[in-house]
Design a protein around this motif. Sequence first.
Motif, mmCIF file in Angstrom:
data_model
loop_
_atom_site.group_PDB
_atom_site.id
_atom_site.type_symbol
_atom_site.label_atom_id
_atom_site.label_comp_id
_atom_site.label_asym_id
_atom_site.label_seq_id
_atom_site.Cartn_x
_atom_site.Cartn_y
_atom_site.Cartn_z
ATOM 1 N N ALA A 303 0.818 -1.225 0.000
ATOM 2 C CA ALA A 303 0.000 0.000 0.000
ATOM 3 C C ALA A 303 0.854 1.277 0.000
ATOM 4 O O ALA A 303 0.580 2.212 -0.761
ATOM 5 N N PRO A 304 1.937 1.338 0.813
ATOM 6 C CA PRO A 304 2.732 2.567 0.790
ATOM 7 C C PRO A 304 3.413 2.816 -0.550
ATOM 8 O O PRO A 304 3.614 3.962 -0.940
ATOM 9 N N ILE A 305 3.730 1.753 -1.269
ATOM 10 C CA ILE A 305 4.359 1.907 -2.598
ATOM 11 C C ILE A 305 3.347 2.558 -3.541
ATOM 12 O O ILE A 305 3.648 3.530 -4.243
ATOM 13 N N ALA A 308 2.768 6.162 -2.739
ATOM 14 C CA ALA A 308 3.897 7.066 -3.014
ATOM 15 C C ALA A 308 4.130 7.267 -4.511
ATOM 16 O O ALA A 308 4.902 8.142 -4.900
ATOM 17 N N ALA A 309 3.498 6.448 -5.339
ATOM 18 C CA ALA A 309 3.762 6.536 -6.783
ATOM 19 C C ALA A 309 2.435 6.515 -7.548
ATOM 20 O O ALA A 309 2.217 5.676 -8.422
ATOM 21 N N LEU A 310 1.570 7.464 -7.198
ATOM 22 C CA LEU A 310 0.202 7.475 -7.741
ATOM 23 C C LEU A 310 0.146 7.549 -9.261
ATOM 24 O O LEU A 310 -0.795 7.048 -9.872
ATOM 25 N N SER A 314 3.425 1.428 -13.495
ATOM 26 C CA SER A 314 4.205 0.193 -13.375
ATOM 27 C C SER A 314 4.106 -0.416 -11.975
ATOM 28 O O SER A 314 4.411 -1.586 -11.786
ATOM 29 N N VAL A 315 3.668 0.379 -10.961
ATOM 30 C CA VAL A 315 3.558 -0.183 -9.601
ATOM 31 C C VAL A 315 2.118 -0.138 -9.051
ATOM 32 O O VAL A 315 1.884 -0.586 -7.927
ATOM 33 N N GLN A 316 1.168 0.392 -9.805
ATOM 34 C CA GLN A 316 -0.214 0.473 -9.310
ATOM 35 C C GLN A 316 -0.945 -0.855 -9.493
ATOM 36 O O GLN A 316 -0.676 -1.600 -10.438
ATOM 37 N N ALA A 317 -1.895 -1.119 -8.582
ATOM 38 C CA ALA A 317 -2.801 -2.270 -8.745
ATOM 39 C C ALA A 317 -3.961 -1.762 -9.584
ATOM 40 O O ALA A 317 -4.834 -1.063 -9.089
ATOM 41 N N MET A 318 -3.949 -2.074 -10.862
ATOM 42 C CA MET A 318 -4.982 -1.553 -11.769
ATOM 43 C C MET A 318 -5.979 -2.664 -12.044
ATOM 44 O O MET A 318 -5.944 -3.343 -13.079
ATOM 45 N N TRP A 319 -6.871 -2.878 -11.076
ATOM 46 C CA TRP A 319 -7.826 -3.979 -11.179
ATOM 47 C C TRP A 319 -8.679 -3.816 -12.436
ATOM 48 O O TRP A 319 -9.149 -2.719 -12.746
#
Length: 343
Positions: A303-305, A308-310, A314-319
Amino acid sequence: MTTHSWPALAVPIVAAPMAGGPSTPQLVHAAAGAGGLGFLAAGYKTVTQLEAQIAETRTLGTERFGVNLFVPEPHTPPMDAVLTYRGHLAPIYTRLGISTPTPHDDDDAFAAKVQLVLEHRVPVVSFTFGLPQQEIVEQLHRNGTAVAVTVTTPDEARAALALGIDALVVQGPEAGGHRATFHVADQPTNTPLTELLGTVLALPELERDGAVIAAGGIHSAHQVRELLRLGAAAVQVGTALLRAPEAGTKPVHADALVSQQYAQTVVTRAFSGRPARGLRNAFIDEFDAAAPAAYPEVNQLTAPIRAAALDDASVQAMWAGTGHAWTQARPAAEIIAELAGPR
Ligand SMILES: Cc1cc2nc3c(=O)[nH]c(=O)nc-3n(C[C@H](O)[C@H](O)[C@H](O)COP(=O)(O)O)c2cc1C
């Protein structure tokens, strides 16, 4: 018919609860205005935030709506595996300047959220990730609330029906977001929605007035017609609404849904420790194989990742469900009307 039974809808389309931002009072209001039913997503919210969303939904003028709750699973987390996974993520913490998160107990304030929906007499409540206790179902029923449970297998459907609930949400493997499997460690099945729906509808435990709602990968009026013809009382759509202006989807996620770069969806535990379908990105490619079956601990590590990188896809959970390429940036009422077809 009892007062707590599943509501008859002018348009048999349910706007899925979507935790993490997409479900808003505005989306719920638009779904109700279109003749369907909208859900607020209680997952990850504080009780105060949920209370504010319930109040705002009513202020907008929508009285008939649902709230979805995550059922916590009492468990002993596999701490060695969780900490090893945290070690894999360490370079990202360093790169983003995040202090190393510590996994901790968190039941998503389940009991307090149940109290809240009781106090506010929310008309429909659905549960995902497991079964509520019988006592909770009875309390909700005494309050006039209709109760739904999301299921992913015929066994889960049978167990849910034994509680005397009013509706089953049958979630197929095509669905975006978390699989609703009752146990964190369960490997979700791949039986396609139409087949799973047929099996559930044939269960002798399903009384005549129990509503069955089909969910997963739905993006066209043709699919909706077919699922209703098979016997679903309604369909529940999530991904199809993610680009509606009323949804609170993060821009990076809304854009990626229709980008060639993110054309594929996969089911992964990399973000939360529970299996969930999302757009395949670099984070999944790098960490999927190492991710343990540990929820909510893995979620606490990632969650903090994500926070921090909205803007970093490349690091978002894009359901996203399998129908994500068809999502449209149009008002939710238009999307719902198109899915419902001519009436
Ligand atoms: C972004 C997103 C968030 C979701 N969050 C929840 C949730 O909080 N609770 C829940 O029961 N289901 C959640 N789901 C699953 C939906 O309820 C539903 O099963 C799914 O959206 C149906 O598949 P579709 O996305 O292909 O329409 C979520 C789905 C998405 C896409």
